[in-house]
Write a protein that holds these residues in place. Structure first.
Motif, PDB file in Angstrom:
ATOM      1  N   GLU A  52       0.074   1.134   7.460  1.00  0.00           N
ATOM      2  CA  GLU A  52      -0.929   0.376   6.485  1.00  0.00           C
ATOM      3  C   GLU A  52      -2.063  -0.110   7.473  1.00  0.00           C
ATOM      4  OE1 GLU A  52       1.685  -2.347   4.647  1.00  0.00           O
ATOM      5  OE2 GLU A  52       1.805  -1.124   2.990  1.00  0.00           O
ATOM      6  N   ILE A  68      -6.679   2.243  16.074  1.00  0.00           N
ATOM      7  CA  ILE A  68      -6.612   3.587  15.732  1.00  0.00           C
ATOM      8  C   ILE A  68      -6.075   4.195  16.772  1.00  0.00           C
ATOM      9  CG2 ILE A  68      -7.239   5.692  14.782  1.00  0.00           C
ATOM     10  CD1 ILE A  68      -9.169   4.084  13.125  1.00  0.00           C
ATOM     11  N   SER A  91      -7.212   7.343   2.331  1.00  0.00           N
ATOM     12  CA  SER A  91      -8.079   6.662   3.192  1.00  0.00           C
ATOM     13  C   SER A  91      -8.472   7.519   4.478  1.00  0.00           C
ATOM     14  CB  SER A  91      -7.460   5.204   3.570  1.00  0.00           C
ATOM     15  OG  SER A  91      -7.328   4.378   2.616  1.00  0.00           O
ATOM     16  N   ILE A  92      -7.473   8.042   5.166  1.00  0.00           N
ATOM     17  CA  ILE A  92      -7.688   8.724   6.394  1.00  0.00           C
ATOM     18  C   ILE A  92      -8.407  10.157   6.055  1.00  0.00           C
ATOM     19  CG2 ILE A  92      -6.497  10.020   8.182  1.00  0.00           C
ATOM     20  CD1 ILE A  92      -4.142   7.902   8.096  1.00  0.00           C
ATOM     21  N   ARG A  93      -8.342  10.547   4.938  1.00  0.00           N
ATOM     22  CA  ARG A  93      -8.672  11.905   4.487  1.00  0.00           C
ATOM     23  C   ARG A  93     -10.255  11.615   4.226  1.00  0.00           C
ATOM     24  NH1 ARG A  93      -6.139  15.110   0.118  1.00  0.00           N
ATOM     25  NH2 ARG A  93      -8.230  16.587   0.766  1.00  0.00           N
ATOM     26  N   LYS A  94     -10.528  10.661   3.488  1.00  0.00           N
ATOM     27  CA  LYS A  94     -11.737  10.127   3.153  1.00  0.00           C
ATOM     28  C   LYS A  94     -12.545   9.944   4.650  1.00  0.00           C
ATOM     29  CE  LYS A  94     -14.337   6.943   0.426  1.00  0.00           C
ATOM     30  NZ  LYS A  94     -14.449   5.747  -0.532  1.00  0.00           N
ATOM     31  N   PHE A  95     -11.986   9.081   5.430  1.00  0.00           N
ATOM     32  CA  PHE A  95     -12.656   9.005   6.776  1.00  0.00           C
ATOM     33  C   PHE A  95     -12.798  10.218   7.347  1.00  0.00           C
ATOM     34  CE2 PHE A  95     -12.340   8.688  11.242  1.00  0.00           C
ATOM     35  CZ  PHE A  95     -13.120   7.761  11.699  1.00  0.00           C
ATOM     36  N   ASN A  96     -12.013  11.226   7.401  1.00  0.00           N
ATOM     37  CA  ASN A  96     -11.921  12.550   8.132  1.00  0.00           C
ATOM     38  C   ASN A  96     -13.345  13.176   7.467  1.00  0.00           C
ATOM     39  OD1 ASN A  96     -10.012  12.133   9.782  1.00  0.00           O
ATOM     40  ND2 ASN A  96      -8.611  13.493   8.613  1.00  0.00           N
ATOM     41  N   ARG A  97     -13.367  13.399   6.123  1.00  0.00           N
ATOM     42  CA  ARG A  97     -14.546  14.037   5.565  1.00  0.00           C
ATOM     43  C   ARG A  97     -15.708  13.501   5.875  1.00  0.00           C
ATOM     44  NH1 ARG A  97     -11.212  13.549   0.978  1.00  0.00           N
ATOM     45  NH2 ARG A  97     -12.418  11.859   0.305  1.00  0.00           N
ATOM     46  N   ASN A  98     -15.705  12.164   6.235  1.00  0.00           N
ATOM     47  CA  ASN A  98     -17.283  11.646   6.556  1.00  0.00           C
ATOM     48  C   ASN A  98     -17.414  11.860   7.996  1.00  0.00           C
ATOM     49  OD1 ASN A  98     -18.710  10.138   4.280  1.00  0.00           O
ATOM     50  ND2 ASN A  98     -16.417   9.777   4.016  1.00  0.00           N
ATOM     51  N   ILE A 146      -2.626   5.318   1.848  1.00  0.00           N
ATOM     52  CA  ILE A 146      -3.014   5.640   3.214  1.00  0.00           C
ATOM     53  C   ILE A 146      -3.658   7.207   3.473  1.00  0.00           C
ATOM     54  CG2 ILE A 146      -1.661   5.673   5.287  1.00  0.00           C
ATOM     55  CD1 ILE A 146       0.181   3.653   3.917  1.00  0.00           C
ATOM     56  N   ILE A 147      -2.723   8.144   2.940  1.00  0.00           N
ATOM     57  CA  ILE A 147      -3.467   9.212   3.317  1.00  0.00           C
ATOM     58  C   ILE A 147      -4.809   9.588   2.706  1.00  0.00           C
ATOM     59  CG2 ILE A 147      -3.056  11.834   2.600  1.00  0.00           C
ATOM     60  CD1 ILE A 147       0.060  11.121   2.973  1.00  0.00           C
ATOM     61  N   MET A 151       1.020  -1.075   0.042  1.00  0.00           N
ATOM     62  CA  MET A 151      -0.062   0.010   0.041  1.00  0.00           C
ATOM     63  C   MET A 151       0.856   1.356   0.045  1.00  0.00           C
ATOM     64  SD  MET A 151      -3.173   0.624   2.628  1.00  0.00           S
ATOM     65  CE  MET A 151      -4.635   1.340   2.248  1.00  0.00           C
ATOM     66  N   GLU A 201       1.910   5.248   0.130  1.00  0.00           N
ATOM     67  CA  GLU A 201       1.665   6.242   1.347  1.00  0.00           C
ATOM     68  C   GLU A 201       0.284   7.221   1.029  1.00  0.00           C
ATOM     69  OE1 GLU A 201       4.274   9.624   1.838  1.00  0.00           O
ATOM     70  OE2 GLU A 201       3.818   9.752   4.301  1.00  0.00           O
ATOM     71  N   ASN A 214     -10.531   2.270   6.911  1.00  0.00           N
ATOM     72  CA  ASN A 214     -11.299   1.741   5.724  1.00  0.00           C
ATOM     73  C   ASN A 214     -12.554   0.611   6.151  1.00  0.00           C
ATOM     74  OD1 ASN A 214     -10.021   3.153   3.694  1.00  0.00           O
ATOM     75  ND2 ASN A 214      -8.556   1.272   3.526  1.00  0.00           N
ATOM     76  N   HIS A 247     -14.265  22.000   2.108  1.00  0.00           N
ATOM     77  CA  HIS A 247     -15.082  21.057   1.806  1.00  0.00           C
ATOM     78  C   HIS A 247     -16.020  21.121   0.587  1.00  0.00           C
ATOM     79  CE1 HIS A 247     -14.614  18.630   5.528  1.00  0.00           C
ATOM     80  NE2 HIS A 247     -15.424  17.591   5.003  1.00  0.00           N
ATOM     81  N   MET A 292     -15.322   2.979   7.932  1.00  0.00           N
ATOM     82  CA  MET A 292     -15.849   3.440   6.633  1.00  0.00           C
ATOM     83  C   MET A 292     -16.762   2.440   6.117  1.00  0.00           C
ATOM     84  SD  MET A 292     -15.005   6.519   5.834  1.00  0.00           S
ATOM     85  CE  MET A 292     -15.850   6.407   4.222  1.00  0.00           C
ATOM     86  N   ALA A 299      -4.471   2.622   7.897  1.00  0.00           N
ATOM     87  CA  ALA A 299      -5.325   2.884   6.972  1.00  0.00           C
ATOM     88  C   ALA A 299      -6.398   1.863   6.723  1.00  0.00           C
ATOM     89  CB  ALA A 299      -4.506   3.122   5.624  1.00  0.00           C
ATOM     90  N   LEU A 359      -2.389   6.330  16.934  1.00  0.00           N
ATOM     91  CA  LEU A 359      -2.332   7.659  17.186  1.00  0.00           C
ATOM     92  C   LEU A 359      -2.060   8.198  18.297  1.00  0.00           C
ATOM     93  CD1 LEU A 359      -5.095   8.834  14.603  1.00  0.00           C
ATOM     94  CD2 LEU A 359      -2.657   8.321  14.150  1.00  0.00           C
TER      95      LEU A 359
END
Lengths: 143, 143
Positions: free
Chosen positions: B127, A136, A9-16, A6-7, A1, A3, B134, B39, B137, B130, A140
DNA sequence: TAAAGATACTTGATATAAGCAAGTAAATTT
DNA sequence: AAATTTACTTGCTTATATCAAGTATCTTTA
Protein backbone atom coordinates in the motif's frame (compact mmCIF):
# COMPACT_ATOMS: atom_id res chain seq x y z
CA UNK A 1 -6.65 -0.97 -0.54
CA UNK A 2 -7.08 -4.08 -2.63
CA UNK A 3 -4.24 -5.84 -4.40
CA UNK A 4 -5.82 -5.14 -7.77
CA UNK A 5 -5.79 -1.42 -7.07
CA UNK A 6 -2.18 -1.58 -6.01
CA UNK A 7 -1.24 -3.35 -9.20
CA UNK A 8 -3.24 -0.89 -11.26
CA UNK A 9 -1.45 2.05 -9.66
CA UNK A 10 1.90 0.58 -10.51
CA UNK A 11 0.90 -0.32 -14.04
CA UNK A 12 -0.46 3.14 -14.64
CA UNK A 13 2.80 4.57 -13.41
CA UNK A 14 4.74 2.24 -15.67
CA UNK A 15 2.80 3.22 -18.77
CA UNK A 16 3.54 6.86 -18.16
CA UNK A 17 7.06 6.49 -16.95
CA UNK A 18 8.15 4.31 -19.87
CA UNK A 19 7.38 7.26 -22.11
CA UNK A 20 9.25 9.69 -19.86
CA UNK A 21 12.28 7.49 -20.03
CA UNK A 22 11.85 7.32 -23.80
CA UNK A 23 12.06 11.11 -23.87
CA UNK A 24 15.10 11.04 -21.62
CA UNK A 25 16.67 8.65 -24.06
CA UNK A 26 16.01 11.05 -26.91
CA UNK A 27 17.79 13.81 -25.01
CA UNK A 28 20.91 11.68 -25.38
CA UNK A 29 20.62 11.63 -29.15
CA UNK A 30 22.77 14.69 -29.78
CA UNK A 31 25.47 13.50 -27.42
CA UNK A 32 26.52 10.55 -29.57
CA UNK A 33 25.93 8.15 -26.69
CA UNK A 34 23.01 5.83 -26.08
CA UNK A 35 21.40 5.53 -22.66
CA UNK A 36 23.08 2.13 -22.31
CA UNK A 37 26.50 3.56 -23.14
CA UNK A 38 25.88 6.35 -20.69
CA UNK A 39 24.99 3.76 -18.04
CA UNK A 40 28.21 1.92 -18.75
CA UNK A 41 30.28 5.08 -18.36
CA UNK A 42 28.46 5.85 -15.13
CA UNK A 43 29.27 2.41 -13.78
CA UNK A 44 32.90 2.64 -14.78
CA UNK A 45 33.10 5.96 -12.98
CA UNK A 46 31.48 4.42 -9.91
CA UNK A 47 33.51 1.25 -9.90
CA UNK A 48 36.79 2.80 -10.98
CA UNK A 49 39.05 0.29 -12.71
CA UNK A 50 36.67 -2.55 -13.46
CA UNK A 51 35.84 -5.36 -15.87
CA UNK A 52 33.17 -6.23 -18.39
CA UNK A 53 31.89 -8.90 -16.06
CA UNK A 54 31.55 -6.44 -13.18
CA UNK A 55 29.69 -3.97 -15.38
CA UNK A 56 27.39 -6.72 -16.48
CA UNK A 57 26.53 -7.67 -12.91
CA UNK A 58 24.68 -4.38 -12.91
CA UNK A 59 23.38 -4.18 -16.45
CA UNK A 60 22.86 -7.79 -17.53
CA UNK A 61 23.41 -7.07 -21.17
CA UNK A 62 24.24 -9.61 -23.79
CA UNK A 63 27.97 -10.24 -23.38
CA UNK A 64 28.69 -9.83 -27.04
CA UNK A 65 26.79 -6.59 -27.15
CA UNK A 66 28.64 -5.25 -24.13
CA UNK A 67 31.94 -6.34 -25.61
CA UNK A 68 31.21 -4.38 -28.77
CA UNK A 69 30.11 -1.28 -26.90
CA UNK A 70 33.31 -1.34 -24.88
CA UNK A 71 35.30 -1.85 -28.07
CA UNK A 72 33.66 1.19 -29.63
CA UNK A 73 34.21 3.32 -26.54
CA UNK A 74 37.85 2.29 -26.55
CA UNK A 75 38.23 3.16 -30.21
CA UNK A 76 36.74 6.57 -29.40
CA UNK A 77 39.29 7.01 -26.60
CA UNK A 78 36.62 7.09 -23.90
CA UNK A 79 37.75 3.90 -22.24
CA UNK A 80 41.05 2.05 -22.05
CA UNK A 81 41.68 -1.55 -21.25
CA UNK A 82 44.73 -3.38 -19.97
CA UNK A 83 45.20 -7.07 -19.48
CA UNK A 84 44.80 -8.09 -15.87
CA UNK A 85 47.93 -9.62 -14.33
CA UNK A 86 46.31 -12.08 -11.98
CA UNK A 87 43.87 -13.39 -14.58
CA UNK A 88 44.85 -13.22 -18.21
CA UNK A 89 41.29 -13.72 -19.43
CA UNK A 90 40.29 -10.44 -17.85
CA UNK A 91 40.66 -6.90 -19.12
CA UNK A 92 40.68 -4.04 -16.66
CA UNK A 93 38.64 -1.18 -18.02
CA UNK A 94 38.82 2.45 -17.02
CA UNK A 95 37.84 5.92 -18.18
CA UNK A 96 40.43 7.94 -20.08
CA UNK A 97 40.87 11.66 -19.38
CA UNK A 98 38.50 12.30 -22.26
CA UNK A 99 36.17 9.66 -20.89
CA UNK A 100 36.03 11.35 -17.51
CA UNK A 101 35.05 14.62 -19.17
CA UNK A 102 32.49 12.97 -21.42
CA UNK A 103 30.97 11.09 -18.52
CA UNK A 104 30.72 14.32 -16.58
CA UNK A 105 28.93 15.96 -19.52
CA UNK A 106 26.44 13.10 -19.70
CA UNK A 107 25.96 13.28 -15.97
CA UNK A 108 25.20 16.99 -16.20
CA UNK A 109 22.86 16.46 -19.11
CA UNK A 110 20.98 13.83 -17.19
CA UNK A 111 20.71 16.07 -14.13
CA UNK A 112 19.54 19.00 -16.25
CA UNK A 113 16.98 16.81 -17.89
CA UNK A 114 15.58 15.74 -14.51
CA UNK A 115 15.74 19.33 -13.27
CA UNK A 116 13.59 20.30 -16.24
CA UNK A 117 10.99 17.68 -15.46
CA UNK A 118 10.57 18.86 -11.88
CA UNK A 119 10.99 22.57 -12.55
CA UNK A 120 7.27 23.27 -12.50
CA UNK A 121 7.04 21.98 -8.93
CA UNK A 122 7.55 23.98 -5.76
CA UNK A 123 10.40 22.95 -3.49
CA UNK A 124 8.11 21.19 -1.01
CA UNK A 125 6.55 19.31 -3.89
CA UNK A 126 9.98 18.37 -5.20
CA UNK A 127 10.84 17.08 -1.76
CA UNK A 128 7.67 15.03 -1.65
CA UNK A 129 8.57 13.66 -5.05
CA UNK A 130 12.08 12.68 -3.97
CA UNK A 131 10.68 11.16 -0.83
CA UNK A 132 8.28 9.03 -2.86
CA UNK A 133 11.03 7.88 -5.19
CA UNK A 134 13.22 7.00 -2.23
CA UNK A 135 10.39 5.10 -0.63
CA UNK A 136 9.90 3.03 -3.77
CA UNK A 137 13.61 2.41 -4.05
CA UNK A 138 13.65 1.17 -0.50
CA UNK A 139 10.70 -1.11 -0.96
CA UNK A 140 11.63 -2.54 -4.34
CA UNK A 141 15.39 -2.62 -4.26
CA UNK A 142 16.07 -2.48 -0.55
CA UNK A 143 18.02 0.76 -0.52
CA UNK B 1 16.62 18.84 1.21
CA UNK B 2 18.76 20.37 -1.50
CA UNK B 3 17.86 20.34 -5.17
CA UNK B 4 20.91 18.26 -5.98
CA UNK B 5 19.78 15.56 -3.58
CA UNK B 6 16.33 15.58 -5.07
CA UNK B 7 17.76 15.15 -8.54
CA UNK B 8 20.04 12.39 -7.37
CA UNK B 9 17.14 10.51 -5.83
CA UNK B 10 15.25 10.64 -9.07
CA UNK B 11 18.22 9.67 -11.17
CA UNK B 12 19.00 6.76 -8.92
CA UNK B 13 15.42 5.61 -9.26
CA UNK B 14 15.62 5.97 -13.03
CA UNK B 15 18.76 3.89 -13.32
CA UNK B 16 17.13 1.06 -11.42
CA UNK B 17 13.70 1.33 -12.89
CA UNK B 18 14.92 1.36 -16.48
CA UNK B 19 16.25 -2.11 -15.85
CA UNK B 20 13.01 -3.27 -14.23
CA UNK B 21 11.13 -2.13 -17.27
CA UNK B 22 13.66 -3.91 -19.43
CA UNK B 23 12.82 -7.10 -17.57
CA UNK B 24 9.13 -6.42 -17.94
CA UNK B 25 9.72 -6.05 -21.65
CA UNK B 26 11.41 -9.43 -21.75
CA UNK B 27 8.38 -11.03 -20.14
CA UNK B 28 6.53 -10.06 -23.32
CA UNK B 29 8.94 -11.99 -25.50
CA UNK B 30 7.01 -15.25 -25.49
CA UNK B 31 3.74 -13.53 -26.23
CA UNK B 32 4.69 -12.45 -29.73
CA UNK B 33 3.95 -8.82 -28.90
CA UNK B 34 6.36 -6.04 -28.08
CA UNK B 35 5.73 -3.65 -25.20
CA UNK B 36 4.83 -0.99 -27.76
CA UNK B 37 2.32 -3.25 -29.47
CA UNK B 38 0.88 -4.11 -26.11
CA UNK B 39 0.53 -0.39 -25.34
CA UNK B 40 -1.26 0.13 -28.62
CA UNK B 41 -3.72 -2.66 -27.88
CA UNK B 42 -4.28 -1.22 -24.42
CA UNK B 43 -5.04 2.19 -25.88
CA UNK B 44 -7.40 0.76 -28.47
CA UNK B 45 -9.23 -1.04 -25.69
CA UNK B 46 -9.41 2.18 -23.68
CA UNK B 47 -10.43 4.41 -26.55
CA UNK B 48 -12.70 1.93 -28.27
CA UNK B 49 -13.05 2.66 -31.99
CA UNK B 50 -10.18 5.04 -32.61
CA UNK B 51 -7.59 6.22 -35.13
CA UNK B 52 -3.85 6.08 -35.60
CA UNK B 53 -3.66 9.78 -34.86
CA UNK B 54 -5.51 9.36 -31.57
CA UNK B 55 -3.26 6.50 -30.54
CA UNK B 56 -0.26 8.60 -31.36
CA UNK B 57 -1.42 11.46 -29.18
CA UNK B 58 -0.59 9.10 -26.34
CA UNK B 59 2.42 7.28 -27.69
CA UNK B 60 4.16 9.78 -29.97
CA UNK B 61 5.66 7.13 -32.16
CA UNK B 62 6.98 7.68 -35.63
CA UNK B 63 3.91 7.71 -37.87
CA UNK B 64 5.37 5.26 -40.31
CA UNK B 65 6.32 2.91 -37.53
CA UNK B 66 2.85 3.08 -36.03
CA UNK B 67 1.29 2.54 -39.43
CA UNK B 68 3.31 -0.61 -39.91
CA UNK B 69 2.52 -1.96 -36.45
CA UNK B 70 -1.18 -1.43 -37.09
CA UNK B 71 -0.82 -3.11 -40.48
CA UNK B 72 0.80 -6.12 -38.88
CA UNK B 73 -1.84 -6.32 -36.14
CA UNK B 74 -4.54 -6.17 -38.79
CA UNK B 75 -2.91 -8.93 -40.82
CA UNK B 76 -2.83 -11.01 -37.64
CA UNK B 77 -6.55 -10.37 -37.14
CA UNK B 78 -5.99 -8.50 -33.87
CA UNK B 79 -7.24 -5.17 -35.20
CA UNK B 80 -9.61 -4.16 -37.96
CA UNK B 81 -9.89 -0.89 -39.78
CA UNK B 82 -12.69 0.72 -41.71
CA UNK B 83 -12.64 3.92 -43.65
CA UNK B 84 -14.20 6.80 -41.76
CA UNK B 85 -17.26 8.29 -43.44
CA UNK B 86 -16.84 11.91 -42.39
CA UNK B 87 -13.14 12.00 -43.31
CA UNK B 88 -11.86 9.70 -46.01
CA UNK B 89 -8.25 10.14 -44.96
CA UNK B 90 -9.00 8.50 -41.66
CA UNK B 91 -9.27 4.85 -40.73
CA UNK B 92 -11.22 3.82 -37.67
CA UNK B 93 -9.39 1.12 -35.81
CA UNK B 94 -10.78 -1.38 -33.35
CA UNK B 95 -10.03 -4.67 -31.66
CA UNK B 96 -11.37 -7.84 -33.24
CA UNK B 97 -12.83 -10.60 -31.08
CA UNK B 98 -9.43 -12.24 -31.16
CA UNK B 99 -7.85 -8.87 -30.38
CA UNK B 100 -9.98 -8.45 -27.30
CA UNK B 101 -8.87 -11.84 -26.04
CA UNK B 102 -5.23 -11.21 -26.83
CA UNK B 103 -5.32 -7.82 -25.15
CA UNK B 104 -6.83 -9.41 -22.09
CA UNK B 105 -4.04 -11.97 -22.02
CA UNK B 106 -1.41 -9.26 -22.22
CA UNK B 107 -3.19 -7.32 -19.53
CA UNK B 108 -3.16 -10.34 -17.26
CA UNK B 109 0.48 -11.02 -18.00
CA UNK B 110 1.37 -7.47 -17.14
CA UNK B 111 -0.58 -7.64 -13.89
CA UNK B 112 1.02 -10.95 -12.98
CA UNK B 113 4.41 -9.53 -13.70
CA UNK B 114 3.78 -6.60 -11.36
CA UNK B 115 2.29 -8.93 -8.78
CA UNK B 116 5.52 -10.90 -8.86
CA UNK B 117 7.63 -7.83 -8.28
CA UNK B 118 5.69 -6.82 -5.18
CA UNK B 119 5.04 -10.32 -3.86
CA UNK B 120 7.84 -10.17 -1.31
CA UNK B 121 6.23 -7.15 0.35
CA UNK B 122 3.61 -7.20 3.07
CA UNK B 123 0.22 -5.69 2.31
CA UNK B 124 0.96 -2.48 4.23
CA UNK B 125 4.21 -2.16 2.32
CA UNK B 126 2.41 -2.74 -0.96
CA UNK B 127 0.00 0.00 0.00
CA UNK B 128 2.84 2.35 0.81
CA UNK B 129 4.33 1.49 -2.56
CA UNK B 130 1.10 2.21 -4.43
CA UNK B 131 0.71 5.41 -2.49
CA UNK B 132 4.18 6.52 -3.50
CA UNK B 133 3.56 5.71 -7.14
CA UNK B 134 0.28 7.60 -7.04
CA UNK B 135 1.98 10.55 -5.41
CA UNK B 136 4.56 10.68 -8.19
CA UNK B 137 1.87 10.34 -10.82
CA UNK B 138 0.04 13.25 -9.31
CA UNK B 139 3.08 15.45 -9.11
CA UNK B 140 4.54 14.64 -12.50
CA UNK B 141 1.51 14.03 -14.65
CA UNK B 142 -1.18 15.77 -12.67
CA UNK B 143 -3.36 12.73 -12.07
C1' DT C 1 -13.75 28.87 -55.70
C1' DA C 2 -9.20 27.60 -57.05
C1' DA C 3 -4.72 27.43 -55.23
C1' DA C 4 -1.90 26.69 -51.12
C1' DG C 5 -1.30 24.55 -47.01
C1' DA C 6 -2.31 21.18 -43.51
C1' DT C 7 -3.59 16.54 -42.01
C1' DA C 8 -3.95 11.32 -42.10
C1' DC C 9 -1.84 7.71 -43.43
C1' DT C 10 1.58 4.70 -46.27
C1' DT C 11 5.89 2.89 -48.12
C1' DG C 12 10.98 2.29 -49.18
C1' DA C 13 15.31 2.66 -47.36
C1' DT C 14 18.14 2.75 -43.47
C1' DA C 15 19.86 3.13 -38.70
C1' DT C 16 20.23 1.66 -33.99
C1' DA C 17 19.85 -1.58 -30.28
C1' DA C 18 20.07 -6.09 -28.89
C1' DG C 19 20.52 -11.05 -28.99
C1' DC C 20 22.19 -15.83 -30.36
C1' DA C 21 25.59 -19.03 -31.22
C1' DA C 22 30.06 -20.53 -31.91
C1' DG C 23 34.65 -19.79 -30.82
C1' DT C 24 39.45 -18.72 -28.27
C1' DA C 25 42.10 -18.59 -24.28
C1' DA C 26 42.86 -18.96 -19.62
C1' DA C 27 41.44 -20.49 -15.00
C1' DT C 28 39.31 -23.93 -11.95
C1' DT C 29 37.55 -28.34 -10.67
C1' DT C 30 37.64 -33.22 -10.59
C1' DA D 1 45.79 -34.10 -17.18
C1' DA D 2 41.12 -34.06 -18.70
C1' DA D 3 36.73 -31.83 -18.17
C1' DT D 4 34.32 -27.85 -16.92
C1' DT D 5 33.73 -23.11 -16.18
C1' DT D 6 34.73 -18.29 -16.85
C1' DA D 7 35.95 -14.00 -19.50
C1' DC D 8 35.73 -12.13 -23.48
C1' DT D 9 35.23 -11.81 -28.84
C1' DT D 10 33.22 -12.16 -33.45
C1' DG D 11 29.87 -13.28 -37.32
C1' DC D 12 25.30 -13.30 -38.22
C1' DT D 13 20.60 -12.16 -37.47
C1' DT D 14 16.47 -9.96 -35.49
C1' DA D 15 13.83 -6.39 -33.30
C1' DT D 16 12.86 -1.74 -32.81
C1' DA D 17 12.64 2.62 -34.54
C1' DT D 18 13.47 6.61 -37.63
C1' DC D 19 13.70 9.52 -41.95
C1' DA D 20 12.11 11.08 -46.09
C1' DA D 21 9.19 11.13 -49.85
C1' DG D 22 4.68 10.28 -51.56
C1' DT D 23 -0.78 9.86 -52.08
C1' DA D 24 -5.22 11.28 -50.91
C1' DT D 25 -8.24 14.16 -48.67
C1' DC D 26 -9.61 18.08 -46.02
C1' DT D 27 -9.20 23.09 -44.59
C1' DT D 28 -7.86 27.70 -45.17
C1' DT D 29 -7.34 31.80 -47.65
C1' DA D 30 -6.68 35.04 -51.27
Amino acid sequence: MKEIEIIHSIRKFNRNYVRSIGLLEKSFLNTGYSLTESHILYIVKEQGKTTATEINKVLNLDEGYLSRIIKKLISNSILTKEKSKDDKRVFKISLTEKGIKEQQKLDDLSSDSVAGIISHLSLPEQEELAHSFNKIMGLLYGE
